[in-house]
Structures are given as C-alpha cells and as structure tokens.
Design a protein around this motif. Sequence first.
Motif, mmCIF file in Angstrom:
data_model
loop_
_atom_site.group_PDB
_atom_site.id
_atom_site.type_symbol
_atom_site.label_atom_id
_atom_site.label_comp_id
_atom_site.label_asym_id
_atom_site.label_seq_id
_atom_site.Cartn_x
_atom_site.Cartn_y
_atom_site.Cartn_z
ATOM 1 N N ARG A 25 1.552 -10.272 -17.355
ATOM 2 C CA ARG A 25 1.081 -8.933 -16.996
ATOM 3 C C ARG A 25 -0.116 -8.561 -17.876
ATOM 4 O O ARG A 25 -0.088 -8.722 -19.095
ATOM 5 C CB ARG A 25 2.206 -7.927 -17.194
ATOM 6 C CG ARG A 25 1.852 -6.519 -16.725
ATOM 7 C CD ARG A 25 2.980 -5.566 -16.991
ATOM 8 N NE ARG A 25 4.159 -5.915 -16.224
ATOM 9 C CZ ARG A 25 5.350 -5.347 -16.418
ATOM 10 N NH1 ARG A 25 5.504 -4.438 -17.340
ATOM 11 N NH2 ARG A 25 6.369 -5.707 -15.682
ATOM 12 N N TYR A 26 -1.180 -8.063 -17.231
ATOM 13 C CA TYR A 26 -2.408 -7.755 -17.962
ATOM 14 C C TYR A 26 -3.133 -6.614 -17.263
ATOM 15 O O TYR A 26 -3.135 -6.526 -16.033
ATOM 16 C CB TYR A 26 -3.304 -9.000 -18.004
ATOM 17 C CG TYR A 26 -4.655 -8.784 -18.637
ATOM 18 C CD1 TYR A 26 -4.798 -8.665 -20.011
ATOM 19 C CD2 TYR A 26 -5.802 -8.691 -17.850
ATOM 20 C CE1 TYR A 26 -6.046 -8.462 -20.597
ATOM 21 C CE2 TYR A 26 -7.048 -8.487 -18.420
ATOM 22 C CZ TYR A 26 -7.162 -8.376 -19.789
ATOM 23 O OH TYR A 26 -8.394 -8.174 -20.365
ATOM 24 N N ARG A 31 -12.725 -2.970 -16.508
ATOM 25 C CA ARG A 31 -13.176 -3.879 -15.442
ATOM 26 C C ARG A 31 -12.346 -3.761 -14.176
ATOM 27 O O ARG A 31 -12.547 -4.490 -13.215
ATOM 28 C CB ARG A 31 -13.122 -5.319 -15.954
ATOM 29 C CG ARG A 31 -14.071 -5.569 -17.124
ATOM 30 C CD ARG A 31 -13.822 -6.921 -17.763
ATOM 31 N NE ARG A 31 -13.902 -8.011 -16.806
ATOM 32 C CZ ARG A 31 -13.337 -9.203 -16.986
ATOM 33 N NH1 ARG A 31 -12.641 -9.444 -18.074
ATOM 34 N NH2 ARG A 31 -13.466 -10.146 -16.083
ATOM 35 N N LYS A 32 -11.366 -2.830 -14.197
ATOM 36 C CA LYS A 32 -10.455 -2.635 -13.065
ATOM 37 C C LYS A 32 -9.788 -3.953 -12.678
ATOM 38 O O LYS A 32 -9.713 -4.318 -11.501
ATOM 39 C CB LYS A 32 -11.197 -2.026 -11.861
ATOM 40 C CG LYS A 32 -11.727 -0.635 -12.128
ATOM 41 C CD LYS A 32 -12.374 -0.040 -10.901
ATOM 42 C CE LYS A 32 -12.890 1.368 -11.181
ATOM 43 N NZ LYS A 32 -13.555 1.962 -10.009
ATOM 44 N N LEU A 33 -9.300 -4.652 -13.691
ATOM 45 C CA LEU A 33 -8.667 -5.946 -13.503
ATOM 46 C C LEU A 33 -7.217 -5.860 -13.954
ATOM 47 O O LEU A 33 -6.924 -5.345 -15.032
ATOM 48 C CB LEU A 33 -9.403 -7.018 -14.330
ATOM 49 C CG LEU A 33 -8.803 -8.414 -14.353
ATOM 50 C CD1 LEU A 33 -8.888 -9.042 -12.964
ATOM 51 C CD2 LEU A 33 -9.526 -9.282 -15.371
ATOM 52 N N HIS A 34 -6.318 -6.324 -13.125
ATOM 53 C CA HIS A 34 -4.918 -6.365 -13.513
ATOM 54 C C HIS A 34 -4.264 -7.597 -12.912
ATOM 55 O O HIS A 34 -4.652 -8.066 -11.846
ATOM 56 C CB HIS A 34 -4.174 -5.092 -13.071
ATOM 57 C CG HIS A 34 -4.267 -4.807 -11.613
ATOM 58 N ND1 HIS A 34 -3.343 -5.268 -10.702
ATOM 59 C CD2 HIS A 34 -5.182 -4.115 -10.891
ATOM 60 C CE1 HIS A 34 -3.689 -4.861 -9.489
ATOM 61 N NE2 HIS A 34 -4.792 -4.162 -9.578
ATOM 62 N N THR A 35 -3.295 -8.132 -13.633
ATOM 63 C CA THR A 35 -2.552 -9.283 -13.139
ATOM 64 C C THR A 35 -1.065 -8.975 -13.204
ATOM 65 O O THR A 35 -0.604 -8.175 -14.009
ATOM 66 C CB THR A 35 -2.850 -10.556 -13.964
ATOM 67 O OG1 THR A 35 -2.512 -10.317 -15.330
ATOM 68 C CG2 THR A 35 -4.311 -10.953 -13.851
ATOM 69 N N MET A 36 -0.315 -9.650 -12.351
ATOM 70 C CA MET A 36 1.108 -9.411 -12.197
ATOM 71 C C MET A 36 1.905 -10.289 -13.159
ATOM 72 O O MET A 36 1.634 -11.470 -13.304
ATOM 73 C CB MET A 36 1.503 -9.727 -10.752
ATOM 74 C CG MET A 36 2.967 -9.605 -10.435
ATOM 75 S SD MET A 36 3.277 -9.949 -8.682
ATOM 76 C CE MET A 36 2.887 -11.699 -8.588
ATOM 77 N N GLY A 37 2.892 -9.703 -13.809
ATOM 78 C CA GLY A 37 3.794 -10.477 -14.646
ATOM 79 C C GLY A 37 4.827 -11.193 -13.799
ATOM 80 O O GLY A 37 5.380 -10.621 -12.858
ATOM 81 N N GLY A 38 5.080 -12.455 -14.120
ATOM 82 C CA GLY A 38 6.058 -13.241 -13.379
ATOM 83 C C GLY A 38 7.432 -13.211 -14.021
ATOM 84 O O GLY A 38 7.698 -12.445 -14.956
ATOM 85 N N LEU A 39 8.316 -14.051 -13.514
ATOM 86 C CA LEU A 39 9.703 -14.071 -13.965
ATOM 87 C C LEU A 39 9.813 -14.334 -15.468
ATOM 88 O O LEU A 39 10.548 -13.642 -16.177
ATOM 89 C CB LEU A 39 10.462 -15.145 -13.173
ATOM 90 C CG LEU A 39 11.955 -15.276 -13.421
ATOM 91 C CD1 LEU A 39 12.680 -13.960 -13.183
ATOM 92 C CD2 LEU A 39 12.538 -16.373 -12.530
ATOM 93 N N LYS A 40 9.067 -15.304 -15.978
ATOM 94 C CA LYS A 40 9.116 -15.606 -17.410
ATOM 95 C C LYS A 40 8.643 -14.407 -18.237
ATOM 96 O O LYS A 40 9.266 -14.043 -19.234
ATOM 97 C CB LYS A 40 8.269 -16.833 -17.734
ATOM 98 C CG LYS A 40 8.276 -17.218 -19.204
ATOM 99 C CD LYS A 40 7.412 -18.450 -19.455
ATOM 100 C CE LYS A 40 7.452 -18.868 -20.913
ATOM 101 N NZ LYS A 40 6.939 -17.848 -21.828
ATOM 102 N N ASN A 41 7.543 -13.790 -17.814
ATOM 103 C CA ASN A 41 7.005 -12.645 -18.542
ATOM 104 C C ASN A 41 7.968 -11.459 -18.539
ATOM 105 O O ASN A 41 8.116 -10.760 -19.542
ATOM 106 C CB ASN A 41 5.658 -12.244 -17.925
ATOM 107 C CG ASN A 41 4.957 -11.145 -18.684
ATOM 108 O OD1 ASN A 41 4.768 -10.046 -18.183
ATOM 109 N ND2 ASN A 41 4.564 -11.434 -19.910
ATOM 110 N N LEU A 42 8.661 -11.236 -17.427
ATOM 111 C CA LEU A 42 9.615 -10.137 -17.338
ATOM 112 C C LEU A 42 10.818 -10.372 -18.257
ATOM 113 O O LEU A 42 11.311 -9.444 -18.903
ATOM 114 C CB LEU A 42 10.066 -9.944 -15.886
ATOM 115 C CG LEU A 42 8.981 -9.426 -14.933
ATOM 116 C CD1 LEU A 42 9.442 -9.535 -13.487
ATOM 117 C CD2 LEU A 42 8.608 -7.993 -15.263
#
Length: 201
Positions: A25-26, A31-42
């Motif tokens: 997750r970021y 810059r209006k940039l975001h990324t999704m956190g996956g199962l490991k990150n959660l």
Amino acid sequence: SGQLIARKQMELTEKLQRQLLVGTRYLDKGRKLHTMGGLKNLIDTYAPANAIDFGGNIWASDRAVEDKIDAMLDIIAEKAFDKPVMYVSPAFMKKFKYIQDDQFRTTPDAKSRGIGVVKKYNSHTFGEIDVVQLQGLGGLMDDLIFFVDESQFGYKAMKSRGWHTYPLARNGDSYRWQVLGEYTAKLDIPEAAVYAYNLGL
C-alpha cells in the motif's frame, strides 16, 4: 487496435493478480499516485504475528513440515469462518507434493484449482483443505505460502472504475488508447490469514 487493447488488459490483469498477493500500500498525494496493498501487506500491517518463519531447510523430515503447517493453521483456527485455502508456488509444490504421498494421490480431482499438481492437505485442525498452485507470478511467491479464509478476502473495482478503454489524442497517423482500471482489496479479519517465509527451497 482491439487485439492490442486486449493484450494490454491481460498484462494489467496479471499485475493486479500479483498486487493482490504481494502488493504494498502506497500513497503519493502530490503525484496522485496510489497502490493497493495485497494479502501479505495486510497481514504485515494488521496481524504481524501471523507472519511465520518456516524454518528454512526442514524438508528432510515430513513430520517437521507437517508440524510447521499445522502450527500455522492453529493460529487461525478460531478466527476463520470457512476452511482456509493454501496458496503455494510451483517451487514449493515440487517438494510439498511428496508430503503425505503415502496417504494421498497427487492426481488433481475435478474440484482442484490451479495448474499442475494440485491436491488437498490433511490437516489436524481443519481436516482436508484445498491446495492451490499459483502460476505466472515471476518468482514472487517462491519464498511464501499463504493460508487464507477466502470468505474474508476479496477485491472489487472502485466505483465506476472497472476496466475501461479511453481514446486519447491522435498522434500523427496513429491512434492512442488508455486502458484503465482501479481496484481495492479487503481482508475482513486479518487474524484469519497467515503466511510463512524462509521456506528453504
């Protein structure tokens, strides 16, 4: 253009699959940039105690591997609503398929998911659980295995942001297109999932 757009969407779908498992997750507001956190990150964020050191090269003893896996399942036994599913890589499956080989056939049955040698694991906590071999992740899963209650984990498109194709400004004699999709993932009860690392493969 239709073929090129379809190919690009397929590439993006493969990236989404990787993101669902190991994405971080970021957010960069500038810059209006975001990324999704996956199962490991959660799991790392909300249930860090559920990240388990597998113990490295313990493969000389089937019992040691079974004990480690069953200990992981014990962690989530009281939090999971449904039987968890085990996600593994082909690298893990090469060794894992010989565990309990005196008890189980390695031939997939009609309900098996994944590609290649996929079977069930007979755990002492949940009984038989599904083992799903994940392909095409470019080695990202080679040192990870996951157990997750799939009724607690999923993803969906952001409102009106599922896969869309947009024409962009024409550039000379060529046309440009943008393929866009924005998705989010959710793990209702992070304590109902667990993963192992340091697999000793």
